[in-house]
Scaffold this motif. Sequence first.
Motif, PDB file in Angstrom:
ATOM      1  N   UNK A   1     -18.797   4.844  40.428  1.00 38.26           N
ATOM      2  CA  UNK A   1     -20.062   5.085  39.748  1.00 38.26           C
ATOM      3  C   UNK A   1     -19.787   5.246  38.253  1.00 38.26           C
ATOM      4  N   UNK A   2     -20.489   4.487  37.455  1.00 38.05           N
ATOM      5  CA  UNK A   2     -20.324   4.546  36.005  1.00 38.05           C
ATOM      6  C   UNK A   2     -21.416   5.446  35.429  1.00 38.05           C
ATOM      7  N   UNK A   3     -21.023   6.616  34.976  1.00 36.43           N
ATOM      8  CA  UNK A   3     -21.991   7.570  34.428  1.00 36.43           C
ATOM      9  C   UNK A   3     -22.050   7.432  32.918  1.00 36.43           C
ATOM     10  N   UNK A   4     -23.190   7.749  32.366  1.00 34.27           N
ATOM     11  CA  UNK A   4     -23.376   7.596  30.929  1.00 34.27           C
ATOM     12  C   UNK A   4     -23.346   8.946  30.215  1.00 34.27           C
ATOM     13  N   UNK A   5     -23.242   8.883  28.911  1.00 35.13           N
ATOM     14  CA  UNK A   5     -23.233  10.060  28.051  1.00 35.13           C
ATOM     15  C   UNK A   5     -24.562  10.803  28.217  1.00 35.13           C
ATOM     16  N   UNK A   6     -24.549  12.125  28.433  1.00 34.13           N
ATOM     17  CA  UNK A   6     -25.800  12.847  28.617  1.00 34.13           C
ATOM     18  C   UNK A   6     -26.639  12.966  27.340  1.00 34.13           C
ATOM     19  N   UNK A   7     -26.068  12.667  26.191  1.00 34.64           N
ATOM     20  CA  UNK A   7     -26.801  12.775  24.933  1.00 34.64           C
ATOM     21  C   UNK A   7     -27.462  11.447  24.562  1.00 34.64           C
ATOM     22  N   UNK A   8     -26.688  10.360  24.519  1.00 29.26           N
ATOM     23  CA  UNK A   8     -27.234   9.076  24.038  1.00 29.26           C
ATOM     24  C   UNK A   8     -27.300   7.990  25.107  1.00 29.26           C
ATOM     25  N   UNK A  10     -24.956   6.113  26.273  1.00 29.45           N
ATOM     26  CA  UNK A  10     -23.953   5.060  26.164  1.00 29.45           C
ATOM     27  C   UNK A  10     -22.851   5.344  27.193  1.00 29.45           C
ATOM     28  N   UNK A  11     -21.993   4.367  27.476  1.00 30.18           N
ATOM     29  CA  UNK A  11     -20.901   4.603  28.430  1.00 30.18           C
ATOM     30  C   UNK A  11     -19.968   5.721  27.950  1.00 30.18           C
ATOM     31  N   UNK A  12     -19.487   6.508  28.881  1.00 27.63           N
ATOM     32  CA  UNK A  12     -18.559   7.591  28.560  1.00 27.63           C
ATOM     33  C   UNK A  12     -17.218   7.043  28.083  1.00 27.63           C
ATOM     34  N   UNK A  13     -16.521   7.843  27.288  1.00 30.00           N
ATOM     35  CA  UNK A  13     -15.166   7.521  26.843  1.00 30.00           C
ATOM     36  C   UNK A  13     -14.279   8.635  27.387  1.00 30.00           C
ATOM     37  N   UNK A  14     -13.172   8.270  28.022  1.00 35.03           N
ATOM     38  CA  UNK A  14     -12.320   9.253  28.687  1.00 35.03           C
ATOM     39  C   UNK A  14     -11.925  10.404  27.770  1.00 35.03           C
ATOM     40  N   UNK A  15     -11.617  10.118  26.531  1.00 37.71           N
ATOM     41  CA  UNK A  15     -11.180  11.152  25.581  1.00 37.71           C
ATOM     42  C   UNK A  15     -12.249  12.222  25.356  1.00 37.71           C
ATOM     43  N   UNK A  16     -13.524  11.852  25.464  1.00 36.09           N
ATOM     44  CA  UNK A  16     -14.617  12.783  25.174  1.00 36.09           C
ATOM     45  C   UNK A  16     -15.472  13.112  26.395  1.00 36.09           C
ATOM     46  N   UNK A  17     -15.022  12.771  27.584  1.00 34.90           N
ATOM     47  CA  UNK A  17     -15.792  12.981  28.807  1.00 34.90           C
ATOM     48  C   UNK A  17     -16.349  14.387  28.851  1.00 34.90           C
ATOM     49  N   UNK A  18     -17.609  14.555  29.151  1.00 35.39           N
ATOM     50  CA  UNK A  18     -18.557  13.575  29.682  1.00 35.39           C
ATOM     51  C   UNK A  18     -19.351  12.835  28.610  1.00 35.39           C
ATOM     52  N   UNK A  19     -18.900  12.874  27.376  1.00 30.13           N
ATOM     53  CA  UNK A  19     -19.627  12.240  26.274  1.00 30.13           C
ATOM     54  C   UNK A  19     -18.967  10.914  25.887  1.00 30.13           C
ATOM     55  N   UNK A  20     -19.630  10.189  24.975  1.00 33.19           N
ATOM     56  CA  UNK A  20     -19.099   8.901  24.535  1.00 33.19           C
ATOM     57  C   UNK A  20     -18.335   9.027  23.226  1.00 33.19           C
TER      58      UNK A  20
END
Length: 53
Positions: A1-8, A10-20
């Motif tokens: 499952x590909x989850x997206x950034x809860x703010x914008x 966009x796709x999540x980035x591992x370094x900033x998970x759960x954000x992009x």
Amino acid sequence: MNRSCPICRKPRVEEFTPFCSARCRDRDLARWFNDDYAVPGPPADPEEIARED
């Protein structure tokens, strides 16, 4: 499952998970600091908290 950034959303980035990005991570933190988010529960009594310290 590909989850997206809860703010914008966009796709999540591992370094900033759960954000992009660091920007979205910081925006989320600012929301906590500004009381935009709240944890449900009964209101805390400031006097009772002071006695616990």
